[in-house]
Design an enzyme around this catalytic site. Structure first.
Site, PDB file in Angstrom:
ATOM      1  N   SER A 144      -6.151 -10.776  -8.511  1.00  0.00           N
ATOM      2  CA  SER A 144      -7.114  -9.693  -8.316  1.00  0.00           C
ATOM      3  C   SER A 144      -6.439  -8.522  -7.631  1.00  0.00           C
ATOM      4  CB  SER A 144      -8.289 -10.182  -7.465  1.00  0.00           C
ATOM      5  OG  SER A 144      -9.086  -9.098  -7.015  1.00  0.00           O
ATOM      6  N   TYR A 157     -10.273 -13.820   0.875  1.00  0.00           N
ATOM      7  CA  TYR A 157     -10.165 -13.676  -0.585  1.00  0.00           C
ATOM      8  C   TYR A 157      -8.912 -12.884  -0.960  1.00  0.00           C
ATOM      9  CZ  TYR A 157     -11.219 -12.257  -5.365  1.00  0.00           C
ATOM     10  OH  TYR A 157     -11.149 -12.016  -6.718  1.00  0.00           O
TER      11      TYR A 157
END
Length: 272
Positions: A144, A157
């Site tokens: 990501s 994350y």
């Protein structure tokens, strides 16, 4: 060598219940590879499996496993002992808790590390030796843009996605000359059910069915991924992600973090 010969006869796709994972599984089946569909939600897995089998004729198997469980990788390994897995896709690991680090229990961060770091590492270590032995195979690990720099509300994350990117690059360095293609696929904003739900909850879109502004198409991302399986170690997926990665790389680290901080504040919506 055909695609199915190189990467089959079976692929394992983690995070295959919807969005990009389901689309990647369908793309593999369309290319003649049978797919093991892995995610938490059995009902959604069954729907994806039925659609893939009816549309492609490929075989499917579903595994309902919570990848945050400490024994998740062992469960997957046991359930696939009778299959030759020639392709591994790890697409699980979205962040459902977009909050400051200290506002979440530490168990949320620990589960994120387990799901996004420990399990893909364990699965690669389990399935890659057979690929190396036969001299062909493929591994795709989804990353990501959140892993390009630190930012608020995605402390754990973003860190796990940085791990995923470097892990894929290092694995490519070790395996690509042994016939195993490894690709770290770095996604930006992508039009998935998870993103739409998140943007709807923030008040940024009026319906969970509305496409968020600037979100890339899942079909476009998948097509680009299949076109670049041999072009590892890292692919920034989509033109927006490519431009963003180049820009972030040009900044001093402090400025990159400050930019991510401003973006996080804007993403929370006009009323927050």
């Amino acid at each position: 060598m055909s695609f199915a010969t190189k990467y089959g006869p079976w692929a394992l796709v983690a995070g295959a219940s919807d969005g990009v994972g389901a689309a990647f599984a369908a793309g593999l089946a369309e290319r003649g590879v049978n797919v093991v569909l892995l995610a938490r939600r059995q009902a959604l897995l069954d729907q994806v499996a039925t659609e893939i089998e009816s549309r492609t004729g490929a075989q499917t198997r579903t595994l309902a496993v919570d990848l945050a469980d400490l024994d998740a990788a062992a469960k997957v390994a046991e359930a696939t002992t009778d299959l030759e897995i020639g392709f591994l896709v790890y697409c699980a690991g979205a962040d459902p808790n977009y909050k400051p680090f200290l506002d979440n229990p530490i168990s949320a961060a620990e589960a994120m590390v387990q799901r996004n770091c420990m399990v893909p590492m364990q699965l690669c270590h389990h399935f890659a030796p057979a690929m190396v032995k036969r001299g062909s195979g493929g591994i795709v690990i989804f990353g990501s843009g959140a892993g390009l720099a630190g930012g608020p509300n995605m402390v754990a994350y973003g860190a796990t996605k940085a791990f995923d990117m470097v892990f894929a690059e290092a694995l490519w360095a070790e395996l690509h000359d042994k016939g195993v293609d490894v690709l770290g696929l770095i996604l930006g904003k992508t039009n998935t059910p998870a993103l739409r739900e998140l943007e709807y909850s923030r008040g940024n879109i009026g319906s969970p069915d509305e496409v968020p502004e600037g979100a890339a198409s899942v079909d476009d991302i998948i097509a680009e991924a299949f076109d670049n399986l041999t072009n590892g170690p890292t692919l920034m997926a989509g033109e927006v992600m490519k431009a963003a990665a180049q820009f972030v790389a040009s900044l001093p680290r402090k400025q990159a973090v400050e930019m991510f901080t401003a973006a996080a504040a804007a993403a929370m919506g006009p009323d927050r």
